[in-house]
Design a protein around this motif. Structure first.
Motif, mmCIF file in Angstrom:
data_model
loop_
_atom_site.group_PDB
_atom_site.id
_atom_site.type_symbol
_atom_site.label_atom_id
_atom_site.label_comp_id
_atom_site.label_asym_id
_atom_site.label_seq_id
_atom_site.Cartn_x
_atom_site.Cartn_y
_atom_site.Cartn_z
ATOM 1 N N THR A 203 31.859 28.122 -50.135
ATOM 2 C CA THR A 203 30.434 28.151 -50.476
ATOM 3 C C THR A 203 29.701 27.091 -49.672
ATOM 4 O O THR A 203 30.174 25.955 -49.565
ATOM 5 N N ASN A 209 17.506 28.556 -47.982
ATOM 6 C CA ASN A 209 18.261 29.757 -47.614
ATOM 7 C C ASN A 209 17.940 30.233 -46.200
ATOM 8 O O ASN A 209 18.259 31.380 -45.854
ATOM 9 N N LYS A 212 20.981 31.541 -44.481
ATOM 10 C CA LYS A 212 21.906 32.233 -45.385
ATOM 11 C C LYS A 212 22.613 33.391 -44.706
ATOM 12 O O LYS A 212 23.839 33.518 -44.789
ATOM 13 N N ASP A 222 29.724 32.454 -50.319
ATOM 14 C CA ASP A 222 28.474 32.244 -51.045
ATOM 15 C C ASP A 222 27.663 31.207 -50.282
ATOM 16 O O ASP A 222 28.212 30.384 -49.535
ATOM 17 N N VAL A 224 24.177 28.799 -51.107
ATOM 18 C CA VAL A 224 23.198 28.468 -52.135
ATOM 19 C C VAL A 224 22.199 27.443 -51.619
ATOM 20 O O VAL A 224 22.531 26.571 -50.808
ATOM 21 N N ASP A 228 17.059 25.295 -55.526
ATOM 22 C CA ASP A 228 17.082 26.143 -56.713
ATOM 23 C C ASP A 228 17.522 25.303 -57.908
ATOM 24 O O ASP A 228 18.643 24.780 -57.924
ATOM 25 N N VAL A 231 21.075 26.072 -59.532
ATOM 26 C CA VAL A 231 22.284 26.242 -58.736
ATOM 27 C C VAL A 231 23.435 25.387 -59.239
ATOM 28 O O VAL A 231 24.586 25.839 -59.287
#
Length: 347
Positions: A203, A209, A212, A222, A224, A228, A231
């Motif tokens: 991750t 992002n 991303k 993943d 993140v 956020d 998260v």
């Protein structure tokens, strides 16, 4: 005999420019290398700008070196003329301390000789790095580059690659392990590729992002955005290993909350300020906080062999030597995807 070669050196904290340097004559244990490519590491910039310690100018930096063997000493058995080779962050050590005997030369407790800005025990000069046409290095600190790795892509593996591989190897990343990578730059993207190649679930923790899609393309399971607010609660106690590649102050307690019992956070980025961690974050689940600095020669060769077998290469932007100052500014602004590599033929 000694050799005059072209180089690109820092003549002040604000400027690099063409200079000429003298390389010592190879001795019986030495390998002479015609440098083809040299990566730009954040450490180069810190050093040039005297942000870590005072230096004497002019200084040639660069410790992500890839080239071709042009001469070998009479006792050299590991390399021959024409071989593709690399040189990383160190070019010698005491070879007597317990760390050296254990193959962990990067932690030499007596006389670690860095590729630049160290005292060369062979002639007493200050070591000069890879932004140059040629270098002389003891065979014990030269690395073999597999034929499957292009030399321009091999260069960043000598620092960025091993800086991420070493903690992954030491803390046993592999199948069944979950790995978090904080930051998705020159170091972070190599962490994703290497952790995935070792079989871990990976991750990326990034501020936004914006990268991303690229993160998934390079192997992340993943990706993140730490902006956020949910998260960290969503990823609570998920990871066995988290590697922090960023050189800025971040709320480490939030990341520690994402580690499982006996999980480890490994610091490889080099922020100016002290790390701030609550003791509760550590003893609540027997969490470890560790540091890691490149790897020994044997471990670095193991990493290169893995990259050659799995075709794991850094994402690079190749530049002429005349662009180094501009490249430094872009690195500081995180405006590179993901590693600048200097084409030494442009000198």
């Amino acid at each position: 005999m000694s050799k005059q070669v072209k180089a690109w050196g820092a003549t002040s904290p604000e400027k690099t420019e063409p200079i000429t340097i003298t390389r010592r004559a190879p001795d019986d244990e030495d390998v002479g290398i015609d440098i083809k490519y040299a990566g730009i590491c954040h450490s180069d910039i810190h050093t040039v700008r005297s942000e870590w310690r005072e230096i004497s100018y002019p200084l040639v930096v660069g410790h992500e070196i890839a080239g071709v063997v042009s001469t070998v000493g009479k006792n050299v058995t590991r390399f021959k003329v024409g071989d593709h080779v690399g040189v990383g962050c160190m070019v010698n050590s005491c070879r007597q301390c317990s760390n050296c005997h254990d193959g962990e030369e990067q932690y030499c407790s007596s006389n670690l000789v860095l590729t630049y800005n160290s005292k060369d025990p062979k002639d007493g000069s200050i070591t000069q790095g890879g932004y140059s046409q040629y270098i002389v290095v003891d065979q014990a600190f030269v690395l073999r580059v597999p034929e499957s790795i292009p030399l321009d892509k091999a260069a960043p593996l000598m620092c960025a690659g091993i800086t991420l591989y070493s903690p992954l190897n030491h803390w046993n990343a592999g199948p069944g392990k979950t790995v978090g990578i904080i930051g998705f730059g020159g170091l972070g993207h190599m962490g994703v590729k290497l952790a995935k190649a070792l079989g871990s679930e990976v991750t990326v923790f990034s501020q936004t992002n914006s990268k991303k899609e690229l993160g998934f393309q390079l192997g992340a399971d993943d990706y993140v955005a730490t902006s956020d607010p949910d998260v960290f609660s969503r990823l609570s106690q998920k990871f066995d290993i988290i590697i922090n590649t960023v050189s800025a102050e971040i709320p480490l307690d939030l990341y520690l909350s994402c580690l499982r019992r006996d999980g480890t956070l490994v610091q490889v980025g080099a922020p100016k300020d002290q790390l701030r961690i609550s003791p509760h974050s550590l003893y609540a689940r027997r969490i470890g906080v560790n540091g890691s600095m490149i790897g020994g020669i044997a471990e670095t060769q193991k990493m290169l062999d893995l990259c050659g077998e799995k075709l794991i290469f850094p994402e690079i932007e190749t530049i002429p030597a005349s662009y180094i100052d501009e490249a430094y500014e872009r690195v500081m602004k995180s405006q590179v995807q993901f590693r600048f590599v200097i084409d030494i033929s442009t000198m």
